[in-house]
Design an enzyme around this catalytic site. Structure first.
Site, PDB file in Angstrom:
ATOM      1  CG  HIS A 141      20.838  42.384  -7.459  1.00  0.00           C
ATOM      2  ND1 HIS A 141      21.457  42.369  -6.225  1.00  0.00           N
ATOM      3  CD2 HIS A 141      20.050  43.501  -7.458  1.00  0.00           C
ATOM      4  CE1 HIS A 141      21.058  43.411  -5.516  1.00  0.00           C
ATOM      5  NE2 HIS A 141      20.220  44.125  -6.255  1.00  0.00           N
TER       6      HIS A 141
ATOM      7  CG  HIS B 136      18.748  46.439  -8.910  1.00  0.00           C
ATOM      8  ND1 HIS B 136      17.887  46.029  -7.919  1.00  0.00           N
ATOM      9  CD2 HIS B 136      18.074  46.283 -10.084  1.00  0.00           C
ATOM     10  CE1 HIS B 136      16.742  45.654  -8.466  1.00  0.00           C
ATOM     11  NE2 HIS B 136      16.826  45.794  -9.776  1.00  0.00           N
TER      12      HIS B 136
ATOM     13  CG  ASP C  88      21.669  49.578  -4.989  1.00  0.00           C
ATOM     14  OD1 ASP C  88      21.289  48.921  -5.980  1.00  0.00           O
ATOM     15  OD2 ASP C  88      21.162  49.439  -3.861  1.00  0.00           O
ATOM     16  CG  HIS C  89      23.537  45.551  -4.990  1.00  0.00           C
ATOM     17  ND1 HIS C  89      23.809  44.905  -3.803  1.00  0.00           N
ATOM     18  CD2 HIS C  89      22.397  46.255  -4.781  1.00  0.00           C
ATOM     19  CE1 HIS C  89      22.869  45.199  -2.921  1.00  0.00           C
ATOM     20  NE2 HIS C  89      22.003  46.020  -3.488  1.00  0.00           N
TER      21      HIS C  89
ATOM     22  CG  HIS D 275      15.737  42.411  -5.339  1.00  0.00           C
ATOM     23  ND1 HIS D 275      14.929  43.378  -4.786  1.00  0.00           N
ATOM     24  CD2 HIS D 275      16.862  43.061  -5.747  1.00  0.00           C
ATOM     25  CE1 HIS D 275      15.518  44.555  -4.866  1.00  0.00           C
ATOM     26  NE2 HIS D 275      16.690  44.395  -5.447  1.00  0.00           N
TER      27      HIS D 275
ATOM     28  CG  ASP E 190      19.227  44.423  -2.590  1.00  0.00           C
ATOM     29  OD1 ASP E 190      20.061  44.464  -1.665  1.00  0.00           O
ATOM     30  OD2 ASP E 190      18.981  45.402  -3.329  1.00  0.00           O
TER      31      ASP E 190
ATOM     32  CG  HIS F   8      20.354  47.689   0.984  1.00  0.00           C
ATOM     33  ND1 HIS F   8      20.591  48.973   0.548  1.00  0.00           N
ATOM     34  CD2 HIS F   8      20.200  46.928  -0.137  1.00  0.00           C
ATOM     35  CE1 HIS F   8      20.570  49.000  -0.779  1.00  0.00           C
ATOM     36  NE2 HIS F   8      20.338  47.769  -1.214  1.00  0.00           N
TER      37      HIS F   8
END
Length: 258
Positions: A54, A56, A58-59, A113, A137, A176
């Protein structure tokens, strides 16, 4: 068909999915390209693809750098998500061969998410390995992602109408290291659940030794993950809700405030 876990950022996991013979690898959510590429180099792997769950940061935040350091790399992502540097958009059910055609990677659209979230379901073409699911996530060990863009109905669909239908032996690699936190909440809802109790003891020992708690299996998640258990009468009683979508929403609200 092998997976290398690459811890990145504060508590994220990136992964290297690779074929042992060809050494061809796909980097899953390589938010820190330097760490991921160093891990690949140490193992003698050639990264030829990026699998993005996805948008975001941090990905997907390492995608542009991956394109710069790996000329010609294929960057996969959901067609309904705004994936940086994406070269190959995927819809639900799209699949492609990988690792010198030793494995098949299938995209599963799993909203909740984010609206365009994708999980990657990987199977060995020779049938000699358990399937693998990279869940980003969407699904965590013992939990699920916050509903930033989607609804409880979206997450119910993703977890219980898509992921739950996969083979029980499927190995779950999530985005995570949230396992201990998630299991504390699971035990708050079901304090007498022996599967949750046992998993918590195991997870705490793993974390004391600074070891990852991934992968789990889909069969395991069904025994202790409250978000995978919303159709069970016990969870309906705990939440005071009947419809699975409403149970999902109530559990998520309680988790957010936990």
């Amino acid at each position: 068909m092998k997976v290398m876990i690459v811890p990145v950022l504060q508590d994220n996991y990136a992964y290297l999915l690779y074929d042992e013979q060809s050494k061809e690898a796909a980097a899953v959510d390589p938010a820190d390209p330097t760490l991921v590429m160093n891990a690949a180099k140490h193992k003698g792997l050639s990264v030829v693809a990026v699998l993005t769950t996805h948008h975001h940061r941090d990905h997907a935040g390492g995608n542009e750098e991956m394109k710069r350091v790996v000329p010609g790399v294929r960057v996969y992502g959901g067609s309904k998500d705004a994936i940086p540097a994406c070269t190959n958009e995927l819809k639900h059910g799209d699949s492609f061969q990988f690792g010198d055609e030793t494995m098949t990677i299938k995209a599963l659209h799993t909203p909740g998410h984010t609206n365009g979230h994708i999980c990657y379901f990987v199977t060995a073409n020779n049938g000699q390995h358990d399937p693998i699911l990279f869940t980003g996530d969407c699904l965590f060990v013992g939990g699920c992602g916050r509903f930033f863009e989607g609804t409880p109905a979206d997450m119910y669909y993703s977890l219980c109408r898509v992921i739950k239908m996969l083979p029980p032996a499927t190995k779950v690699y999530c985005g995570h290291e949230y396992t201990v936190k998630n299991l504390k909440f699971a035990l708050y809802l079901e304090p007498s659940n022996p599967a949750a109790q046992e998993k918590m003891e195991w997870a705490m020992e793993r974390r004391r030794n600074r070891l990852p708690t991934v992968p789990s299996t889909l069969a395991q998640e069904l025994t202790y993950n409250p978000f995978m258990r919303v159709e069970l009468p016990g969870m309906q009683t705990v939440t005071g809700r009947e419809a699975p979508e409403d149970v999902m929403g109530e559990i998520r609200a309680r988790k957010d405030a936990f």
